[in-house]
Enzyme design. Structure first.
Site, PDB file in Angstrom:
ATOM      1  CG  HIS A 168       8.345   3.133  14.097  1.00 40.62           C
ATOM      2  ND1 HIS A 168       8.553   1.778  14.233  1.00 40.62           N
ATOM      3  CD2 HIS A 168       7.284   3.255  13.253  1.00 40.62           C
ATOM      4  CE1 HIS A 168       7.655   1.122  13.505  1.00 40.62           C
ATOM      5  NE2 HIS A 168       6.876   2.003  12.902  1.00 40.62           N
ATOM      6  CD  GLU A 174      11.542   0.717  15.481  1.00 39.37           C
ATOM      7  OE1 GLU A 174      11.935   0.595  14.313  1.00 39.37           O
ATOM      8  OE2 GLU A 174      10.372   0.945  15.785  1.00 39.37           O
ATOM      9  NE  ARG A 177      -2.131  -2.153   3.077  1.00 41.67           N
ATOM     10  CZ  ARG A 177      -2.731  -3.142   3.710  1.00 41.67           C
ATOM     11  NH1 ARG A 177      -4.041  -3.211   3.716  1.00 41.67           N
ATOM     12  NH2 ARG A 177      -2.060  -4.073   4.364  1.00 41.67           N
ATOM     13  CB  ILE A 178       3.698   2.301   2.183  1.00 39.40           C
ATOM     14  CG1 ILE A 178       2.862   2.370   3.464  1.00 39.40           C
ATOM     15  CG2 ILE A 178       4.760   3.404   2.159  1.00 39.40           C
ATOM     16  CD1 ILE A 178       3.595   1.978   4.731  1.00 39.40           C
ATOM     17  CG  ASP A 183       5.627  -6.723  -4.941  1.00 40.57           C
ATOM     18  OD1 ASP A 183       5.397  -7.948  -4.854  1.00 40.57           O
ATOM     19  OD2 ASP A 183       5.016  -5.864  -4.276  1.00 40.57           O
ATOM     20  CG  ASP A 241      10.214   6.226  10.615  1.00 44.65           C
ATOM     21  OD1 ASP A 241      10.502   7.149  11.421  1.00 44.65           O
ATOM     22  OD2 ASP A 241       9.094   5.683  10.587  1.00 44.65           O
ATOM     23  N   GLY A 263       4.571   6.778  10.236  1.00 40.40           N
ATOM     24  CA  GLY A 263       3.137   6.460  10.232  1.00 40.40           C
ATOM     25  C   GLY A 263       2.341   7.555  10.924  1.00 40.40           C
ATOM     26  CB  ALA A 264      -1.314   7.922  11.380  1.00 40.20           C
ATOM     27  CB  ALA A 281       9.578  -1.516   5.404  1.00 40.13           C
ATOM     28  NE  ARG A 282       6.977  -3.172  11.634  1.00 37.40           N
ATOM     29  CZ  ARG A 282       6.255  -2.061  11.491  1.00 37.40           C
ATOM     30  NH1 ARG A 282       6.802  -0.980  10.966  1.00 37.40           N
ATOM     31  NH2 ARG A 282       4.992  -2.021  11.878  1.00 37.40           N
TER      32      ARG A 282
HETATM   33  N1  LIG Z   1       7.350   3.545   9.626  1.00 39.86           N
HETATM   34  C1  LIG Z   1       6.074   3.435   9.949  1.00 39.86           C
HETATM   35  O1  LIG Z   1       5.570   4.186  10.784  1.00 39.86           O
HETATM   36  C2  LIG Z   1       5.214   2.417   9.246  1.00 39.86           C
HETATM   37  C3  LIG Z   1       3.826   2.600   9.210  1.00 39.86           C
HETATM   38  C4  LIG Z   1       3.056   1.677   8.504  1.00 39.86           C
HETATM   39  C5  LIG Z   1       3.645   0.565   7.896  1.00 39.86           C
HETATM   40  N2  LIG Z   1       4.993   0.408   7.995  1.00 39.86           N
HETATM   41  C6  LIG Z   1       5.658  -0.716   7.328  1.00 39.86           C
HETATM   42  O2  LIG Z   1       5.698  -0.396   5.937  1.00 39.86           O
HETATM   43  C7  LIG Z   1       5.707  -1.616   5.161  1.00 39.86           C
HETATM   44  C8  LIG Z   1       4.591  -1.574   4.129  1.00 39.86           C
HETATM   45  O3  LIG Z   1       3.326  -1.502   4.809  1.00 39.86           O
HETATM   46  P1  LIG Z   1       1.969  -1.684   3.958  1.00 39.86           P
HETATM   47  O4  LIG Z   1       0.836  -1.577   4.907  1.00 39.86           O
HETATM   48  O5  LIG Z   1       2.031  -0.796   2.786  1.00 39.86           O
HETATM   49  O6  LIG Z   1       2.171  -3.198   3.498  1.00 39.86           O
HETATM   50  P2  LIG Z   1       1.160  -4.161   2.724  1.00 39.86           P
HETATM   51  O7  LIG Z   1       0.479  -5.065   3.687  1.00 39.86           O
HETATM   52  O8  LIG Z   1       0.311  -3.386   1.788  1.00 39.86           O
HETATM   53  O9  LIG Z   1       2.228  -5.045   1.917  1.00 39.86           O
HETATM   54  C9  LIG Z   1       1.823  -6.173   1.241  1.00 39.86           C
HETATM   55  C10 LIG Z   1       2.456  -6.190  -0.135  1.00 39.86           C
HETATM   56  O10 LIG Z   1       3.898  -6.191  -0.042  1.00 39.86           O
HETATM   57  C11 LIG Z   1       4.415  -6.808  -1.207  1.00 39.86           C
HETATM   58  N3  LIG Z   1       5.354  -7.873  -0.825  1.00 39.86           N
HETATM   59  C12 LIG Z   1       5.064  -9.007  -0.111  1.00 39.86           C
HETATM   60  N4  LIG Z   1       6.177  -9.767   0.004  1.00 39.86           N
HETATM   61  C13 LIG Z   1       7.162  -9.118  -0.651  1.00 39.86           C
HETATM   62  C14 LIG Z   1       8.534  -9.409  -0.901  1.00 39.86           C
HETATM   63  N5  LIG Z   1       9.098 -10.567  -0.474  1.00 39.86           N
HETATM   64  N6  LIG Z   1       9.265  -8.521  -1.583  1.00 39.86           N
HETATM   65  C15 LIG Z   1       8.708  -7.365  -2.031  1.00 39.86           C
HETATM   66  N7  LIG Z   1       7.411  -7.045  -1.861  1.00 39.86           N
HETATM   67  C16 LIG Z   1       6.651  -7.900  -1.167  1.00 39.86           C
HETATM   68  C17 LIG Z   1       3.224  -7.407  -1.971  1.00 39.86           C
HETATM   69  O11 LIG Z   1       2.880  -6.521  -3.025  1.00 39.86           O
HETATM   70  C18 LIG Z   1       2.123  -7.409  -0.944  1.00 39.86           C
HETATM   71  O12 LIG Z   1       0.839  -7.305  -1.515  1.00 39.86           O
HETATM   72  C19 LIG Z   1       5.556  -2.747   6.166  1.00 39.86           C
HETATM   73  O13 LIG Z   1       6.832  -3.262   6.493  1.00 39.86           O
HETATM   74  C20 LIG Z   1       4.955  -2.060   7.383  1.00 39.86           C
HETATM   75  O14 LIG Z   1       5.240  -2.766   8.566  1.00 39.86           O
HETATM   76  C21 LIG Z   1       5.780   1.316   8.650  1.00 39.86           C
END
Ligand SMILES: NC(=O)c1ccc[n+]([C@@H]2O[C@H](COP(=O)([O-])OP(=O)(O)OC[C@H]3O[C@@H](n4cnc5c(N)ncnc54)[C@H](O)[C@@H]3O)[C@@H](O)[C@H]2O)c1
Length: 360
Positions: free
Chosen positions: A318, A299, A190-191, A210, A294, A321-322, A270-271
């Site tokens: 971190h 962490e 999504r991000i 991806d 971030d 996010g919101a 991401a993480r």
């Molecule tokens: N920094 C922050 O505050 C913060 C906030 C929200 C989310 N995040 C992190 O951001 C990341 C993305 O979050 P999201 O909600 O957009 O995720 P998401 O649930 O939408 O991601 C799922 C998608 O990731 C892709 N994916 C799955 N496995 C993969 C791989 N091995 N290689 C590459 N792509 C792959 C696929 O397209 C899948 O549909 C996550 O790691 C989440 O934990 C961080």
């Protein structure tokens, strides 16, 4: 195994109930399960007013535990649980206590730790506001891509130390700037997708790794589909947006970091586990590449960790996010989901159990 609950909205909400001597149509009943510290930001007063037009809900009561008689009384009537940060886990005991429950609408990101598989097994609808939480992360990423490409963070430190001059120090700016760069996006999550959309506003070449996205879909997202090694070989900036999964652990390891071109910038929102911290520390310590993080692994990083001291590494706590004003988006999204649910429309944030192995 539990009997599957009736997911028919009509059946769930139109059964009349007896009030005094009168049969009245039953309005859906919702219950909050979100920590008080998060509540006001996610559900400010005007959103509560909107919510109460859709469902019966006590805006003064939110549960962080389902222990005790007040929670039992609330669960006994609940059709919808509105969960959020700091709320309790929803498991088999909750389902027993909440025989009417049809939907868990989570006004935050991942539901993995929050919703037990038994909730899906029972046919309940589960929705997450991850789409709304993605917006500020994508915004943060674009800001970091622009400033990272400018080497703004390390140059700000050089300026503060009077090593770099303010006026016309063109030589320090050689080879910097986003214009004409190649940006590697890891994960069309999504991000990742929001970042890809925002990147259309810039004059950059975009690569995408991806394994779940076809070449045609990548092209439609404005990116060239490539393998992980190619992202690293070609990316002037590499931004990480995949979920933390066993297969994504250390997807940026010492070897791949070594493939990055000189001057490359790695951005991780991401993480932390997706990057080998030790390898990243060593690579950034040479000054050959830079990083904006971030999230980290571990962490938080222990105080005095060498990454904190590197002038070419920016670490934020971190915060992508919101937070603050942004948390309202989560409530808006969740209330729109409630509206769709009670009106029998498909939910935008619906989480299907078969997605769990590859989503965040
Ligand atoms: N920094 C922050 O505050 C913060 C906030 C929200 C989310 N995040 C992190 O951001 C990341 C993305 O979050 P999201 O909600 O957009 O995720 P998401 O649930 O939408 O991601 C799922 C998608 O990731 C892709 N994916 C799955 N496995 C993969 C791989 N091995 N290689 C590459 N792509 C792959 C696929 O397209 C899948 O549909 C996550 O790691 C989440 O934990 C961080």
């Amino acid at each position: 195994m539990w009997p599957r609950r009736v997911a028919s909205f009509a059946e769930a909400f139109t059964q009349p109930r007896l009030i005094g001597a009168h049969q009245v149509p039953r309005r859906p009943v919702a219950v909050f399960a979100i920590a008080p510290w998060a509540f006001d930001g996610v559900f400010p007063a005007d959103l509560l007013t909107r919510l109460r037009q859709l469902v019966d809900i006590d805006p003064a009561t939110t549960f962080t535990s389902f222990e005790g008689p007040a929670a039992a009384a609330a669960l006994a009537e609940a059709d919808i649980l509105l969960s959020g940060w700091g709320g309790p886990r929803i498991d088999a005991a909750v389902l027993t206590a909440a025989p009417r429950l049809r939907a868990v609408i989570h006004a935050a990101g991942t539901v993995k730790a929050r919703v037990d598989p038994v909730v899906f097994d029972n046919g309940l609808v589960v929705s997450s506001a991850a789409e709304a939480n993605a917006v500020p992360v994508a915004d943060y990423t674009v800001a970091m891509l622009v400033l990272g490409a400018k080497q703004a963070f390390s140059r700000a430190r050089r300026y503060a130390a009077a090593v770099e001059d303010a006026h016309g120090d063109w030589f320090s700016g050689e080879g910097t700037g986003l214009h004409g760069c190649t940006v590697g996006v890891i994960g069309a999550s999504r991000i990742g997708r929001l970042v890809l959309r925002r990147l259309r506003a810039f004059d950059v070449e975009v690569l995408l790794y991806d394994p779940y996205v076809s070449a045609a879909e990548a092209a439609a997202l404005g990116a060239e589909p490539v393998g992980m090694d190619d992202i690293c070989r070609r990316g002037d900036l590499v931004t990480v947006h995949a979920p933390a999964l066993p297969e994504t652990r250390h997807m940026l390891d010492a070897r791949r970091l070594g493939l990055l071109p000189d001057g490359a910038v790695v951005i991780n929102t991401a993480r932390g586990s997706l990057i080998d911290t030790e390898a990243l520390t060593a690579a950034c310590a040479t000054g050959r590449i830079s990083a904006v993080l971030d999230v980290t692994d571990p962490e938080p990083l222990p105080p005095g960790h060498p990454l904190f001291a590197l002038p070419n590494v920016l670490i934020t706590p971190h915060l992508a996010g919101a937070q603050g004003r942004e948390t309202r988006r989560l409530g808006e999204f969740a209330i729109a989901e409630v509206s769709r649910f009670v009106n029998g429309a498909p939910l935008l944030g619906r989480v299907e159990p078969e997605q769990l192995p590859y989503i965040a």
